[in-house]
Design a protein around this motif. Structure first.
Motif, mmCIF file in Angstrom:
data_model
loop_
_atom_site.group_PDB
_atom_site.id
_atom_site.type_symbol
_atom_site.label_atom_id
_atom_site.label_comp_id
_atom_site.label_asym_id
_atom_site.label_seq_id
_atom_site.Cartn_x
_atom_site.Cartn_y
_atom_site.Cartn_z
ATOM 1 N N ILE A 102 -3.445 6.502 7.668
ATOM 2 C CA ILE A 102 -3.251 5.000 6.972
ATOM 3 C C ILE A 102 -2.837 5.395 5.411
ATOM 4 O O ILE A 102 -2.024 4.743 5.029
ATOM 5 C CB ILE A 102 -4.029 4.115 7.476
ATOM 6 C CG1 ILE A 102 -4.274 3.838 8.820
ATOM 7 C CG2 ILE A 102 -4.017 2.723 6.672
ATOM 8 C CD1 ILE A 102 -3.071 3.412 9.540
ATOM 9 N N LYS A 126 0.346 3.929 3.550
ATOM 10 C CA LYS A 126 0.160 2.996 2.504
ATOM 11 C C LYS A 126 0.946 3.750 1.367
ATOM 12 O O LYS A 126 1.752 2.701 0.762
ATOM 13 C CB LYS A 126 -1.206 2.530 2.251
ATOM 14 C CG LYS A 126 -1.412 1.552 1.291
ATOM 15 C CD LYS A 126 -2.926 1.261 1.082
ATOM 16 C CE LYS A 126 -3.060 0.295 0.033
ATOM 17 N NZ LYS A 126 -4.457 0.097 -0.302
ATOM 18 N N TYR A 145 -2.728 -3.575 5.921
ATOM 19 C CA TYR A 145 -3.958 -4.256 5.611
ATOM 20 C C TYR A 145 -4.818 -4.922 6.553
ATOM 21 O O TYR A 145 -6.007 -5.019 6.505
ATOM 22 C CB TYR A 145 -3.408 -5.313 4.410
ATOM 23 C CG TYR A 145 -2.917 -4.863 2.893
ATOM 24 C CD1 TYR A 145 -3.712 -3.779 2.553
ATOM 25 C CD2 TYR A 145 -1.664 -5.138 2.557
ATOM 26 C CE1 TYR A 145 -3.244 -3.182 1.185
ATOM 27 C CE2 TYR A 145 -1.210 -4.850 1.431
ATOM 28 C CZ TYR A 145 -2.271 -3.868 0.758
ATOM 29 O OH TYR A 145 -1.437 -3.278 -0.571
ATOM 30 N N THR A 169 -6.839 -2.443 8.612
ATOM 31 C CA THR A 169 -7.995 -2.242 7.740
ATOM 32 C C THR A 169 -9.060 -3.336 7.612
ATOM 33 O O THR A 169 -9.998 -3.306 6.828
ATOM 34 C CB THR A 169 -7.818 -1.642 6.572
ATOM 35 O OG1 THR A 169 -6.943 -2.401 5.728
ATOM 36 C CG2 THR A 169 -6.957 -0.090 6.863
ATOM 37 N N ASP A 197 -8.337 -6.159 5.967
ATOM 38 C CA ASP A 197 -8.241 -6.784 4.706
ATOM 39 C C ASP A 197 -7.083 -8.045 4.883
ATOM 40 O O ASP A 197 -6.113 -8.002 4.280
ATOM 41 C CB ASP A 197 -7.834 -5.903 3.670
ATOM 42 C CG ASP A 197 -7.465 -6.384 2.096
ATOM 43 O OD1 ASP A 197 -7.626 -7.639 2.100
ATOM 44 O OD2 ASP A 197 -7.323 -5.762 1.188
#
Length: 159
Positions: A49, A53, A103, A106, A108
């Motif tokens: 990840i 990202k 996001y 994770t 978020d």
């Protein structure tokens, strides 16, 4: 080179192309966006990840830099860039989707929502951008906003 997955050599070639004439630069930027998007996809497949990202953010940066150049050159009649404009749009939407998914994955959700809102601002006529936003609003329990977004999707579809 990028088509045969020789991404490192392709990247070097397109970085060099950034030093060329103004009409070559946006093509190089879009191609660099493609390279980093491919790297992000490969990283996502193996659940790396952080690398995915970073690669997606880099792809987004190249694509965002290409957009004003593409627009200005198209305005002067450079029709040979039209395929790059279409590619840019598709790739940039995919970058928004990838970042939003990263996001969300994770936890978020605020950043996920923000990313999908950027997608709707950049591509207000694209139903897929609105659908992504609607989904994250639904997940967050923001049903009133989600209903507004769904109404926008219906409007765009002409229903």
């Amino acid at each position: 080179l990028a088509e045969i997955d020789n991404l490192d050599d392709a990247e070097l070639m397109f970085l060099k192309a950034l030093e060329c004439e103004i009409d070559v630069q946006p093509k190089a930027m879009v191609n660099l966006g493609i390279i980093y998007h491919k790297r992000a996809g490969a990283s996502l497949q193996v659940q790396n990840i952080p690398v995915a990202k970073e690669a997606t953010l880099t792809a987004s940066s190249y694509l965002d830099s290409a957009k004003p150049l593409l627009d200005s050159l198209i305005a002067t009649g450079s029709d040979d860039l039209l395929p790059y404009v279409a590619q840019h749009k598709m790739l940039r939407l995919q970058c928004h989707r990838n970042l939003g998914q990263i996001y969300a994955g994770t936890g978020d959700m605020g950043s996920c929502e923000k990313e999908f809102r950027k997608a709707t601002e950049s591509f207000p006529q694209e139903t897929v951008a609105w659908q992504m936003l609607g989904r994250v609003l639904e997940i967050q329990g923001k049903s009133d906003e989600m209903q507004e977004v769904l109404a926008k999707v219906q409007q765009l579809r002409g229903m």
